[in-house]
Enzyme design. Sequence first.
Site, PDB file in Angstrom:
ATOM      1  N   ASP A 104     -23.982  36.655 -21.659  1.00 44.13           N
ATOM      2  CA  ASP A 104     -23.052  37.223 -20.698  1.00 44.13           C
ATOM      3  C   ASP A 104     -21.752  37.533 -21.455  1.00 44.13           C
ATOM      4  O   ASP A 104     -21.554  37.044 -22.577  1.00 44.13           O
ATOM      5  CB  ASP A 104     -22.817  36.216 -19.576  1.00 44.13           C
ATOM      6  CG  ASP A 104     -21.770  36.669 -18.582  1.00 44.13           C
ATOM      7  OD1 ASP A 104     -21.826  37.830 -18.139  1.00 44.13           O
ATOM      8  OD2 ASP A 104     -20.875  35.869 -18.268  1.00 44.13           O
ATOM      9  N   ASP A 127     -17.912  38.151 -19.928  1.00 41.88           N
ATOM     10  CA  ASP A 127     -16.708  37.459 -19.453  1.00 41.88           C
ATOM     11  C   ASP A 127     -17.014  36.001 -19.133  1.00 41.88           C
ATOM     12  O   ASP A 127     -17.933  35.704 -18.371  1.00 41.88           O
ATOM     13  CB  ASP A 127     -16.171  38.154 -18.199  1.00 41.88           C
ATOM     14  CG  ASP A 127     -15.804  39.602 -18.460  1.00 41.88           C
ATOM     15  OD1 ASP A 127     -14.790  39.837 -19.126  1.00 41.88           O
ATOM     16  OD2 ASP A 127     -16.548  40.498 -18.007  1.00 41.88           O
ATOM     17  N   ASP A 168     -22.242  31.827 -17.938  1.00 40.73           N
ATOM     18  CA  ASP A 168     -21.394  30.824 -17.287  1.00 40.73           C
ATOM     19  C   ASP A 168     -21.431  30.932 -15.764  1.00 40.73           C
ATOM     20  O   ASP A 168     -20.571  30.366 -15.084  1.00 40.73           O
ATOM     21  CB  ASP A 168     -19.948  30.956 -17.764  1.00 40.73           C
ATOM     22  CG  ASP A 168     -19.289  32.239 -17.283  1.00 40.73           C
ATOM     23  OD1 ASP A 168     -19.910  33.310 -17.460  1.00 40.73           O
ATOM     24  OD2 ASP A 168     -18.175  32.179 -16.740  1.00 40.73           O
TER      25      ASP A 168
END
Length: 224
Positions: free
Chosen positions: A14, A16, A173
């Site tokens: 991922d 950000d 996240d």
Amino acid sequence: MGQRFNGLQAVLFDLDGTLLDSAPDLGGAAESLREARGLPPLPIGSYRAHAGAGARGMLRVAFDMAPDHPEYAALRLAFLDAYEARMLQLTRPFDGVPTLLETLSGADMRWGVVTNKAERLTHPIARSLRLFDAAGAIVCGDTTPHAKPHPAPLLEAARRLGVDPGRCVYVGDDERDIQAGRAAGMRTVAARYGYLGPGADVQAWGADAQIDAPLEVLNLIELP
């Protein structure tokens, strides 16, 4: 920390909250909208936990506004314009990310990025931060007809890398990252150092492993 993965051919990330700490610029864009409307400033840290939700999260903090609000669509466009104008002012890789990506590239381990961020925003960031030059695939939220938690973006990244999805691991996240990775048949790693979201129960996400720093990825994989 969880199991060690064998037989991997690629690592997907991922963006950000996993590779990049973009919360200061996301929050800064939201603050510019508040300032333009004569509202008092909020602590920039109040945006951090919501940064993984992009415009939706930032507008929730800045204006307590959900997508069903009649003014949401217009404000979202204003936010995206404000963010695009400043998205590289304060955004930086998390500590250890450059070393992690250089190590993967140096070992001929293919890697790529799968993000829900739009191509319009992702590609300028990738071009400006040279650590993405070695990425074998960058798949964005509007690259395929579906965004995460749908597996389509992850499957497209595996296709571009020329690897079987079952021989990929996806690091993210957000719970949507883990859901997408599992749906794509990949191994999954939850990045606990990221934005996570308010009240997130990372243990309940069902990731195969969890890490507290980017370089811990190297403890989970066998390099070629």
